[in-house]
Write an enzyme that holds these catalytic residues in place. Structure first.
Site, PDB file in Angstrom:
ATOM      1  N   ASN A  43       8.285   1.602  10.560  1.00  0.00           N
ATOM      2  CA  ASN A  43       7.381   2.374   9.682  1.00  0.00           C
ATOM      3  C   ASN A  43       6.164   2.883  10.459  1.00  0.00           C
ATOM      4  O   ASN A  43       5.048   2.362  10.351  1.00  0.00           O
ATOM      5  CB  ASN A  43       6.954   1.491   8.500  1.00  0.00           C
ATOM      6  CG  ASN A  43       6.273   2.298   7.398  1.00  0.00           C
ATOM      7  OD1 ASN A  43       5.854   3.431   7.626  1.00  0.00           O
ATOM      8  ND2 ASN A  43       6.145   1.718   6.221  1.00  0.00           N
ATOM      9  N   ILE A  58       0.888  -1.176   0.000  1.00  0.00           N
ATOM     10  CA  ILE A  58       0.000   0.000   0.000  1.00  0.00           C
ATOM     11  C   ILE A  58       0.919   1.218   0.000  1.00  0.00           C
ATOM     12  O   ILE A  58       1.903   1.250   0.749  1.00  0.00           O
ATOM     13  CB  ILE A  58      -0.979   0.014   1.194  1.00  0.00           C
ATOM     14  CG1 ILE A  58      -1.831   1.290   1.181  1.00  0.00           C
ATOM     15  CG2 ILE A  58      -0.274  -0.194   2.511  1.00  0.00           C
ATOM     16  CD1 ILE A  58      -3.008   1.249   2.143  1.00  0.00           C
ATOM     17  N   ALA A  59       0.634   2.171  -0.854  1.00  0.00           N
ATOM     18  CA  ALA A  59       1.489   3.361  -0.928  1.00  0.00           C
ATOM     19  C   ALA A  59       0.719   4.527  -1.547  1.00  0.00           C
ATOM     20  O   ALA A  59      -0.177   4.334  -2.376  1.00  0.00           O
ATOM     21  CB  ALA A  59       2.738   3.070  -1.759  1.00  0.00           C
ATOM     22  N   TYR A 117      -2.609   1.151  10.209  1.00  0.00           N
ATOM     23  CA  TYR A 117      -3.196  -0.168  10.459  1.00  0.00           C
ATOM     24  C   TYR A 117      -3.907  -0.202  11.809  1.00  0.00           C
ATOM     25  O   TYR A 117      -5.006  -0.735  11.918  1.00  0.00           O
ATOM     26  CB  TYR A 117      -2.123  -1.261  10.379  1.00  0.00           C
ATOM     27  CG  TYR A 117      -1.367  -1.242   9.060  1.00  0.00           C
ATOM     28  CD1 TYR A 117      -2.036  -0.966   7.875  1.00  0.00           C
ATOM     29  CD2 TYR A 117       0.005  -1.472   8.997  1.00  0.00           C
ATOM     30  CE1 TYR A 117      -1.363  -0.906   6.670  1.00  0.00           C
ATOM     31  CE2 TYR A 117       0.686  -1.423   7.789  1.00  0.00           C
ATOM     32  CZ  TYR A 117       0.001  -1.133   6.627  1.00  0.00           C
ATOM     33  OH  TYR A 117       0.664  -1.071   5.435  1.00  0.00           O
ATOM     34  N   GLU A 128       2.643  -7.609   6.365  1.00  0.00           N
ATOM     35  CA  GLU A 128       3.853  -7.295   7.135  1.00  0.00           C
ATOM     36  C   GLU A 128       4.199  -5.824   6.943  1.00  0.00           C
ATOM     37  O   GLU A 128       3.916  -5.250   5.894  1.00  0.00           O
ATOM     38  CB  GLU A 128       5.065  -8.112   6.667  1.00  0.00           C
ATOM     39  CG  GLU A 128       5.036  -9.565   7.057  1.00  0.00           C
ATOM     40  CD  GLU A 128       4.465 -10.417   5.954  1.00  0.00           C
ATOM     41  OE1 GLU A 128       4.271  -9.879   4.840  1.00  0.00           O
ATOM     42  OE2 GLU A 128       4.200 -11.607   6.194  1.00  0.00           O
TER      43      GLU A 128
HETATM   44  N1  COA Z   1       2.422   9.724  11.083  1.00  0.00           N
HETATM   45  C1  COA Z   1       1.538   9.163  11.947  1.00  0.00           C
HETATM   46  N2  COA Z   1       0.384   8.565  11.540  1.00  0.00           N
HETATM   47  C2  COA Z   1       0.135   8.539  10.218  1.00  0.00           C
HETATM   48  C3  COA Z   1       1.013   9.115   9.270  1.00  0.00           C
HETATM   49  C4  COA Z   1       2.186   9.734   9.751  1.00  0.00           C
HETATM   50  N3  COA Z   1       3.084  10.308   8.918  1.00  0.00           N
HETATM   51  N4  COA Z   1       0.489   8.942   8.042  1.00  0.00           N
HETATM   52  C5  COA Z   1      -0.677   8.274   8.202  1.00  0.00           C
HETATM   53  N5  COA Z   1      -0.891   8.038   9.523  1.00  0.00           N
HETATM   54  C6  COA Z   1      -2.011   7.316  10.122  1.00  0.00           C
HETATM   55  C7  COA Z   1      -2.896   8.258  10.917  1.00  0.00           C
HETATM   56  O1  COA Z   1      -3.531   7.485  11.905  1.00  0.00           O
HETATM   57  C8  COA Z   1      -3.897   8.693   9.862  1.00  0.00           C
HETATM   58  O2  COA Z   1      -5.105   9.124  10.400  1.00  0.00           O
HETATM   59  P1  COA Z   1      -5.262  10.710  10.769  1.00  0.00           P
HETATM   60  O3  COA Z   1      -4.879  11.484   9.535  1.00  0.00           O
HETATM   61  O4  COA Z   1      -6.715  10.831  11.143  1.00  0.00           O
HETATM   62  O5  COA Z   1      -4.313  10.970  11.905  1.00  0.00           O
HETATM   63  C9  COA Z   1      -4.137   7.392   9.126  1.00  0.00           C
HETATM   64  O6  COA Z   1      -2.850   6.770   9.089  1.00  0.00           O
HETATM   65  C10 COA Z   1      -4.682   7.559   7.735  1.00  0.00           C
HETATM   66  O7  COA Z   1      -3.806   8.405   7.001  1.00  0.00           O
HETATM   67  P2  COA Z   1      -3.898   8.551   5.425  1.00  0.00           P
HETATM   68  O8  COA Z   1      -3.914  10.011   5.104  1.00  0.00           O
HETATM   69  O9  COA Z   1      -5.009   7.730   4.907  1.00  0.00           O
HETATM   70  O10 COA Z   1      -2.491   7.907   4.985  1.00  0.00           O
HETATM   71  P3  COA Z   1      -1.655   8.319   3.688  1.00  0.00           P
HETATM   72  O11 COA Z   1      -2.554   8.450   2.505  1.00  0.00           O
HETATM   73  O12 COA Z   1      -0.779   9.464   4.017  1.00  0.00           O
HETATM   74  O13 COA Z   1      -0.743   7.010   3.461  1.00  0.00           O
HETATM   75  C11 COA Z   1       1.059   5.489   3.923  1.00  0.00           C
HETATM   76  C12 COA Z   1      -0.097   6.349   4.528  1.00  0.00           C
HETATM   77  C13 COA Z   1       1.702   4.678   5.045  1.00  0.00           C
HETATM   78  C14 COA Z   1       0.491   4.528   2.874  1.00  0.00           C
HETATM   79  C15 COA Z   1       2.079   6.487   3.273  1.00  0.00           C
HETATM   80  O14 COA Z   1       2.770   7.160   4.288  1.00  0.00           O
HETATM   81  C16 COA Z   1       3.078   5.815   2.336  1.00  0.00           C
HETATM   82  O15 COA Z   1       2.821   5.632   1.147  1.00  0.00           O
HETATM   83  N6  COA Z   1       4.253   5.447   2.874  1.00  0.00           N
HETATM   84  C17 COA Z   1       5.310   4.811   2.044  1.00  0.00           C
HETATM   85  C18 COA Z   1       4.931   3.421   1.616  1.00  0.00           C
HETATM   86  C19 COA Z   1       4.741   2.508   2.808  1.00  0.00           C
HETATM   87  O16 COA Z   1       5.498   2.553   3.780  1.00  0.00           O
HETATM   88  N7  COA Z   1       3.709   1.643   2.738  1.00  0.00           N
HETATM   89  C20 COA Z   1       3.395   0.679   3.776  1.00  0.00           C
HETATM   90  C21 COA Z   1       4.056  -0.614   3.496  1.00  0.00           C
HETATM   91  S1  COA Z   1       3.696  -1.834   4.763  1.00  0.00           S
END
Ligand code: COA
Length: 148
Positions: A110, A71-72, A117, A105
């Site tokens: 991270n 997921i990204a 999650y 996983e």
């Molecule tokens: N720090 C803390 N919590 C975070 C966060 C951050 N930087 N980013 C997301 N969250 C958590 C929060 O609980 C958030 O809810 P909130 O906004 O009400 O606080 C919730 O996730 C949902 O956030 P969302 O906006 O939907 O996430 P995102 O679209 O920014 O994507 C990832 C989150 C992890 C997919 C993104 O950071 C990413 O692409 N990371 C790199 C790829 C990766 O590591 N993927 C996971 C592989 S296991």
């Protein structure tokens, strides 16, 4: 920000490869993503802004077990709820297809992903030693079991 979530099709592959390259140290290749289009166990979803792929989630389902392969979200589109929307859609799909649980996983460092999650009800159920390379790191297993 307006976006839609839809099933992956051939026109999204380049965009998903771009997301992979920008988000991971060991990204999936074009061929790797393309194979998933023809894998009947795969259910990949894409988040689109206009017609650009800005996020995606990959799920493989085997024998009632749903496994999130990735997921990204592109860095400039983060913290807008896109990953949460993708995750919720994947969970809904797995439930509809009668899976018993969804699992994945995640690198233990991270924090953004772990917060995502945990916010969405997945629970830590175990650890895989040195699951990741580049850099080497343990993987935490997160799982959400569905009620029958
Ligand atoms: N720090 C803390 N919590 C975070 C966060 C951050 N930087 N980013 C997301 N969250 C958590 C929060 O609980 C958030 O809810 P909130 O906004 O009400 O606080 C919730 O996730 C949902 O956030 P969302 O906006 O939907 O996430 P995102 O679209 O920014 O994507 C990832 C989150 C992890 C997919 C993104 O950071 C990413 O692409 N990371 C790199 C790829 C990766 O590591 N993927 C996971 C592989 S296991």
């Amino acid at each position: 920000m307006n976006y839609t979530v839809t099933e992956m099709s051939a026109e999204h592959i380049d965009g998903i490869v771009n997301i992979e390259n920008k988000c991971f140290s060991s990204p999936w290749t074009y061929e790797g993503i393309k194979e998933e289009l023809y894998n009947e166990n795969s259910h990949f979803l894409v988040a689109l802004s206009e017609s650009d792929s800005v996020g995606y989630i990959g799920v493989q389902e085997i024998c009632g077990e749903a496994y999130i392969t990735n997921i990204a979200v592109l860095p400039e589109y983060r913290r807008m709820g896109i990953a949460e929307c993708l995750l919720t859609s994947a969970v809904d799909g797995a439930k509809k297809r009668k899976c018993e649980f969804i699992t994945l996983e995640v690198r233990e460092s991270n924090l953004p992903a772990i917060c995502l999650y945990e916010k969405n009800g997945l629970l830590p159920v175990g650890k895989r030693k040195a699951f990741y390379s580049n850099p080497k790191e343990d993987g935490l297993i997160y799982t959400l079991r569905f009620n029958k």
